[in-house]
Design an enzyme around this catalytic site. Structure first.
Site, short mmCIF file in Angstrom:
data_model
loop_
_atom_site.label_atom_id
_atom_site.label_comp_id
_atom_site.label_asym_id
_atom_site.label_seq_id
_atom_site.Cartn_x
_atom_site.Cartn_y
_atom_site.Cartn_z
N LYS A 180 -9.02 15.91 -31.15
CA LYS A 180 -7.64 15.51 -31.43
C LYS A 180 -7.60 13.99 -31.36
CE LYS A 180 -4.17 14.12 -30.18
NZ LYS A 180 -3.41 12.90 -30.65
N GLU A 183 -2.79 9.75 -33.24
CA GLU A 183 -1.92 9.85 -34.41
C GLU A 183 -1.62 8.49 -35.01
OE1 GLU A 183 0.77 10.03 -30.71
OE2 GLU A 183 -1.27 10.58 -31.33
N SER A 233 -4.72 5.46 -21.66
CA SER A 233 -4.08 4.75 -20.56
C SER A 233 -4.20 5.55 -19.27
CB SER A 233 -2.60 4.51 -20.87
OG SER A 233 -1.89 5.73 -20.87
N CYS A 288 -10.63 -1.42 -23.52
CA CYS A 288 -10.67 -1.16 -22.08
C CYS A 288 -11.73 -2.00 -21.40
CB CYS A 288 -10.89 0.32 -21.81
SG CYS A 288 -12.49 0.94 -22.35
N GLU A 389 -2.69 -3.91 -17.09
CA GLU A 389 -3.42 -4.00 -18.36
C GLU A 389 -2.47 -4.48 -19.45
OE1 GLU A 389 -6.78 -1.36 -20.51
OE2 GLU A 389 -4.95 -0.29 -20.00
#
Length: 491
Positions: A180, A183, A233, A288, A389
């Site tokens: 998945k 999107e 996240s 990241c 972040e």
């Protein structure tokens, strides 16, 4: 075959049981972040769509798990060749829907291909050990076995690489797999699956389902899924970890980061400044592994700040397919607004804004989500920009007395993904190696990105689970051991 790189593209589809299928629910537009142009539309998968993918995977698993491992890796060899042959086309699609530069996109795909290469070594990596005469007259053998259908939920920032952290290892070890993707930029995943389809995997071994949070939860809750991998996240990583574990699944969930660079007085300052800016600003800072807190020994702080500013000012912000672009667009207007808000927070909390990238103007792309390099000085470790972040081309510099204080600053972070040290001192390198509480540590390397045959570390709020992506950890994650205990009294 050739891959279509000229938008607008056809609507994005699922790939289930070897066929392309339209997701049941309406979704959202896929938008070029540099131009605002609609590239395609992605639908969202319903619970029935997820059921179809998982059911196809479970059916395929029945025969795939007993397929000789040498046969299981043959489609991976074919996939590696296809990925290399179509690397430029994939990179162009990636730039158009993500915003990063073309060299960055090609580099991302190269790292993904390296994972396919490593997974081709599964016949050796799956061997688990044999001990004759473990007890009087008894031989014991450990054998690794696949478990079923696994899912991966991958992020927008590396849509070409991160699916390949998981898929090759899952199928090479004998499992079926459901991806998945984000999107935000799902077209690269569809292009990958066009090549996967050509590579010759049996129908049902690999599936692609598109969607948003409901699709993710349907996968995490599904009784037919044995385990789930996630990158994104920290709040979502924690949700994925808790929800998947609650339904008895194996889970590895990589979260956010707040990475540090340490610069000592013995460092090559020109080299360190170049790598610092690259680390913080490459891919628009949407990594990241971006090191955006720079901790500098006070004896060279002012000199190092000057060199960072010189390097940052030399960066060109622009469209990712333009040859002279160093920093491309951010993924969405909302994300750009969030980064701008964090810059404003840094100013409000008293950091010294040395270079402001908020007024960058990219001629011809006025509708794009652009930010230039932004540099703060005199940052305090308790400031928001030093703790949260940012995921944008923003860096904050602070002075410390010595390496001990630098280690204290980076270890104070809630995150433990990565850090980099620039030094000419072996003693300092040894100290940081032993005392820094991070999962990936680079010495005189701006970005601590492990090769595919090493696991991708992360700890504290940067990771939930115990087996990481890439390398040998993936073999352990996707298999379980059975121990055979044999005695032959007449032998």
């Amino acid at each position: 075959m050739s891959l279509d790189t000229t938008p607008p593209w056809d609507d994005v589809q699922n790939y289930v049981d070897g066929e392309w299928r339209r997701p049941s629910n309406d979704g959202q537009d896929v938008v070029d972040p540099a131009t605002g142009e609609t590239l395609a539309r992605v639908g969202f998968s319903s619970g029935d769509d997820v059921d179809a993918a998982v059911d196809a995977g479970r059916e395929a698993f029945e025969s795939w798990q007993s397929t000789p491992v040498e046969e299981r890796i043959q489609p991976l060899f074919a996939l590696k060749e296809l990925l290399e042959a179509h690397q430029d086309e994939l990179a162009e699609v990636l730039v158009r829907e993500h915003g990063k530069t073309f060299p960055e996109a090609k580099g991302e795909l190269r790292r993904g291909i390296e994972n396919v290469e490593v997974a081709c070594g599964v016949p050796s990596m799956m061997q688990a050990g044999h001990l004759p005469n473990a007890a009087p007259g008894i031989d014991e053998t450990a054998v690794r076995k696949p478990l079923g259908v696994f899912a991966a939920i991958t992020p927008f920032n590396f849509p070409g690489m991160i699916p390949l952290w998981f898929l090759p290892y899952a199928v090479a070890t004998g499992n079926a797999f459901v991806l998945k993707p984000s999107e935000q930029d799902p077209v690269v995943a569809q292009r990958l699956f066009e090549l996967i389809d050509e590579a010759g995997f049996p129908d049902g071994v690999v599936q692609l389902v598109h969607g948003s949070v409901d699709t993710v939860n349907a996968l995490l809750d599904h009784d037919g899924i044995e385990g789930a991998s996630f990158v994104g996240s920290t709040p979502v990583a924690e949700h994925v970890y808790e929800r998947a574990a609650a339904s008895g699944k194996r889970v590895q969930a990589q979260g956010g980061a707040k990475n540090h660079i340490v610069v000592t007085e013995t460092a090559d300052l020109d080299f360190a400044a170049k790598k610092t800016v690259s680390s913080a600003c490459a891919c628009g800072g949407e990594r990241c592994l971006a090191n955006d807190v720079v901790v500098v020994e006070e004896g060279v702080y002012e000199e190092f700040v000057d060199r960072v500013l010189e390097e940052a000012r030399a960066q060109t912000v622009g469209y990712g397919l333009d040859d002279d672009t160093d920093i491309g667009a951010l993924i969405t207007p909302d994300h750009e607004a969030r980064v701008r808000d964090l810059i404003a927070t840094g100013v409000d909390e008293g950091a010294d804004l040395l270079l402001d990238g908020r007024d960058v103007d990219v001629e011809g792309y006025e509708g794009g989500n652009f930010l230039g390099p932004t540099v703060f000085g005199d940052v305090d470790p308790e400031m928001t920009i030093a703790r949260e972040e940012i995921f944008g081309p923003v860096m904050g510099l602070m002075a410390v007395e010595d390496v001990d204080e630098a280690i204290e600053v980076l270890n104070r972070s809630d995150f433990g993904n990565a850090a980099s040290l620039f030094t000419a001192s072996g003693a300092d390198a040894k100290k940081v190696r032993h005392e820094a509480d991070v999962g990936n540590l680079g010495v005189n390397a701006g970005t601590a990105a492990p090769m595919a045959f090493f696991h991708f570390g992360g700890r504290k709020d940067s990771f939930f689970g115990d087996l990481h992506a890439q390398g040998e950890d993936m073999i352990h994650f996707y298999t379980d051991k059975t121990v055979y205990i044999e005695r032959w009294p007449d032998a």
